[in-house]
Design a protein around this motif. Structure first.
Motif, short mmCIF file in Angstrom:
data_model
loop_
_atom_site.label_atom_id
_atom_site.label_comp_id
_atom_site.label_asym_id
_atom_site.label_seq_id
_atom_site.Cartn_x
_atom_site.Cartn_y
_atom_site.Cartn_z
N GLY A 127 -7.14 3.59 7.58
CA GLY A 127 -6.73 4.94 7.93
C GLY A 127 -6.25 5.68 6.70
N VAL A 128 -6.33 7.01 6.74
CA VAL A 128 -5.78 7.85 5.69
C VAL A 128 -5.04 8.98 6.39
N ASP A 129 -3.87 9.32 5.88
CA ASP A 129 -3.10 10.43 6.42
C ASP A 129 -3.16 11.56 5.41
N VAL B 95 9.81 6.46 2.10
CA VAL B 95 9.75 5.12 1.51
C VAL B 95 11.10 4.44 1.55
N PRO C 76 4.65 3.21 8.98
CA PRO C 76 5.10 3.44 7.60
C PRO C 76 4.10 4.13 6.68
N LEU C 77 2.80 3.99 6.90
CA LEU C 77 1.88 4.60 5.95
C LEU C 77 1.64 6.08 6.25
N LYS D 250 2.50 9.91 5.99
CA LYS D 250 3.11 10.57 4.84
C LYS D 250 4.49 11.13 5.17
N GLU E 165 1.56 4.28 -3.39
CA GLU E 165 1.56 5.74 -3.37
C GLU E 165 2.70 6.32 -4.19
N THR E 166 3.67 5.50 -4.58
CA THR E 166 4.79 6.00 -5.37
C THR E 166 4.65 5.63 -6.84
N GLU F 284 0.84 -1.21 0.00
CA GLU F 284 0.00 0.00 0.00
C GLU F 284 0.87 1.25 0.00
N LYS F 285 2.03 1.18 0.64
CA LYS F 285 2.97 2.31 0.59
C LYS F 285 3.56 2.42 -0.81
N PRO G 202 -1.67 8.09 -6.75
CA PRO G 202 -2.69 8.05 -5.70
C PRO G 202 -2.15 8.56 -4.37
N TRP G 203 -3.02 9.19 -3.60
CA TRP G 203 -2.62 9.63 -2.27
C TRP G 203 -2.64 8.45 -1.31
N ARG G 204 -3.62 7.57 -1.50
CA ARG G 204 -3.74 6.41 -0.62
C ARG G 204 -4.47 5.33 -1.39
#
Lengths: 480, 180
Positions: B77-79, B166, B159-160, B162, A142-143, A138-139, A436-438
């Motif tokens: 969750g969303v940051d 990364v 880690p998620l 912002k 975002e890239t 999921e991280k 995407p932001w998330r």
């Protein structure tokens, strides 16, 4: 050294490298724990300091909850589990033992660890421990740009890659507001339903293997191979296709695909009939599966259990019928339901679903519309190669899509599709950028692994494997 | 012109538009601080969204469950980083009887991210809240076992978020002199 308090501090003083015994202690009776340990020169169970035993086995999040906290969760379900073998709780607390199944047990379908508290052969408590395959997808999402997104999500549930791509693409298309041409929609339905067949065939193979019908594994993989060969012909890859993308699909179906589908529609029902002959009336198979790992409809709802596992309990819920996507409402199919919610019903539901999916595939073959296989919105779809030579605008579009990527309007969208395992949802947040932001993926296996204690508690230890296999978890989807 | 005193005595209009659906309208009457919106994408189903203040969140979820949304689907969750409140917890519930989904969005302050747990209403939220705690550092009050679930126990950071990099693989011989 002499004033150091006599405490054990971790690995520095492992019992196996204890100091050599003092003179005369061997001849003395080993009455103290310390002496006994030195005598055997191994770590004798029960001789350790209580504090040390706790530290050595406790791994924080991987620790069983104190039992007093578990009944609280059980009562919150609001229903009593009535399917269990052992109801009387007479055994002594001391007779319980905790064993680990996994993480590398062959029937955990990946790397799942189940911490089981046993009382004889009865499972009193289960704690699934996950995260061994967590790679931060999921991280990573975002890239990656929106066009690269499907390459990432397709690797999550690696047995139903098309469904991952479809859920992601549909969510992006919600925010983009692009219409997908009918042929692209039909190709998407064709590929996802074939993927369901392939995934269920693998389920039949592993379910059979896990409870001892090892020949099932070879049979299931034989027919699945036919599906994978078709996928390879269409997408170039057997798995992780990156074929369904925002705006349509990556390429049109190859020439002669109709013949391949016709052959496939011949081979697979014959193969499934063979499995049914092998398993359906097999007394060993029925003994191992009937009444095992039951989950009630109420428990399914409270724990988010979806898909064939919930339908085997009689929950009449199929997202293809209720919230149809990609034009699947135009196809005729039935939703098979079970009654008892046990392992046998889950097997039967999946066998029926293979036939229903093949029905959809046949209809897709007969009614495949002609036309474009992707939207003609040039902001989303790269222009045809020929246009790049002729048109400056096409060149700019091509350049922008493959360098920066297309931008998706601000907003949040949730799209769920019926994957072979259940509700596969993608929640995306866009802030108007090219990435995407998330991206959050709600995998069905995550909820199913969480519900394993409900199915397994108070059943027998031999049923753990049958129950686990029947929920068909994919650990890549659990850990992401 | 100043307003007449009679106007001031009139009941204040509801702070948010009332949704059309009778169930959601009932919930809107019960919780005036909750704003309901509908996201209606061109392809795709319309999605009901409830923006809930953190104080109302567990009570609202209980009321929603009584109203028929009895299937737990998702929690994440969303940051948003720049926005206030910084975090958001997004819960997706489903009603089989009404054939509707409801998305509940709860803002959580960035300085001390704490929100109530809903595991006592939906036991299925257990793993999802652990995941959100693990990856965002949002703490759920009342959760029976709020520990890391995907990452090792000794992992540092969430880690998620912002502001969590990364990372990258170091490039070998990057600073080496060019051969001339």
């Amino acid at each position: 050294m002499s004033d150091t308090p006599n405490v054990v501090t971790g690995d520095l003083e492992a019992p196996s490298v204890a100091a050599p015994p003092e003179t005369g202690s061997l001849s003395a009776a080993p009455d103290t724990a310390d002496a006994r340990r030195r005598l055997h020169d191994v770590w004798v169970a029960g001789t350790e300091e209580p504090e040390r035993v706790y530290r050595a086995t406790d791994e924080g999040a991987q620790e069983l909850l104190p039992e007093i906290q578990e009944p609280a969760l059980a009562t919150q379900r609001g229903v009593l589990v009535s399917d269990d073998y052992v109801t009387e709780d007479t055994a002594d607390e001391d007779e319980r033992q905790i064993i680990n199944m996994g993480p590398q047990h062959p029937s955990t379908h990946g790397v799942l660890r189940l911490q089981l508290e046993l009382e004889g052969e009865t499972i009193r408590r289960v704690k699934p421990i996950i995260g061994y395959l967590h790679t931060g997808m999921e991280k990573t999402a975002e890239t990656l740009t929106w066009l690269q997104g499907p390459t990432n999500v397709t690797r999550m549930d690696y047995l139903s890659p098309f469904h991952n791509e479809l859920a992601f693409s549909l969510a992006v298309e919600q925010l983009l507001g692009v219409e997908i041409p009918p042929r692209a929609q039909a190709i998407r339905v064709l590929m996802t339903e074939l993927n369901r067949v392939a995934s269920h065939l693998l389920f039949l193979a592993t379910q059979g293997m896990d409870i001892g019908a090892v020949s099932m594994m070879i049979y299931g993989w034989r027919e699945r191979e036919v599906c994978l060969q078709f996928f390879e012909k269409v997408t170039g890859l057997r798995m992780n296709h990156n074929y369904i993308r925002p705006g349509g699909v990556a390429a049109d179906l190859p020439d002669g695909w109709e013949d391949d589908i016709e052959a496939l529609l011949e081979v697979i029902p014959a193969g499934v009939a063979e499995y049914q002959e092998l398993l359906d009336e097999n007394p060993i198979f029925i003994d191992r599966t009937q009444g095992v790992g039951v989950i009630t409809p109420e428990e399914c709802k409270a724990f988010g259990v979806t898909g064939p596992t919930a339908r085997a309990s009689g929950v009449d819920w199929d997202l293809r019928k209720v919230f149809p996507y990609s034009g699947i409402e135009r196809y005729e199919f039935d939703v098979p339901l079970g009654r008892y919610g046990d392992v046998l019903d889950r097997y039967k539901v999946r066998v029926r679903e293979v036939h229903e999916s093949l029905r959809i595939v046949r209809q897709a073959l007969e009614t495949m519309p002609s036309g474009d296989y992707r939207t003609d919105d040039r902001k989303v779809t790269p222009p045809p190669r020929k246009r790049i030579d002729e048109s400056m605008e096409a060149l700019i579009h091509h350049f922008k899509i493959f360098t920066e990527g297309f931008k998706v309007p601000d907003g949040e969208a949730y799209q769920a599709v019926e994957s072979p395992r259940g509700e596969l949802g993608v929640y995306i947040v866009s802030t108007g950028g090219a990435k995407p932001w998330r991206v959050h993926v709600r995998g069905p296996s995550f909820a199913h692994v969480q519900a394993l204690p409900v199915m397994m508690t108070d059943s027998l230890v031999a049923d753990v494997i049958a129950t686990l296999a029947s929920t068909d978890p994919v650990l890549g989807d659990v850990d992401r | 012109m100043t307003q007449e005193p009679s106007d001031a005595a009139a009941p204040a209009p509801p702070p948010h538009p009332v949704p059309d659906d009778p169930v959601l309208a009932g919930l809107a009457g019960e919780f005036p601080a909750v704003a309901f919106t509908i996201f209606a994408p061109c392809p795709g189903p319309a999605q009901d969204i409830a923006h809930v203040p953190a104080d109302d969140y567990p009570v609202f979820v209980a009321a929603v469950r009584r109203a028929g949304y009895d299937v737990f689907v998702d929690l994440c969750g969303v940051d948003y980083l720049q926005r206030r409140p910084r975090f958001e917890v997004v819960v997706t519930l489903l009603s089989h009887a009404m054939r509707r989904r409801l998305r509940i969005r709860v803002g959580v302050a960035g300085a001390d991210p704490v929100v109530a747990s809903i595991t006592d209403l939906f036991p299925g939220a257990n793993f999802y809240e652990r995941e959100t705690f693990d990856l965002f550092g949002i703490r759920f009050l009342g959760h029976p076992d709020l520990t890391r679930i995907l990452l090792p126990d000794d992992w540092e950071g969430h880690p998620l978020r912002k502001d969590y990099s990364v990372g990258s693989v170091p490039v070998q011989f990057k600073g080496a002199h060019q051969a001339s």
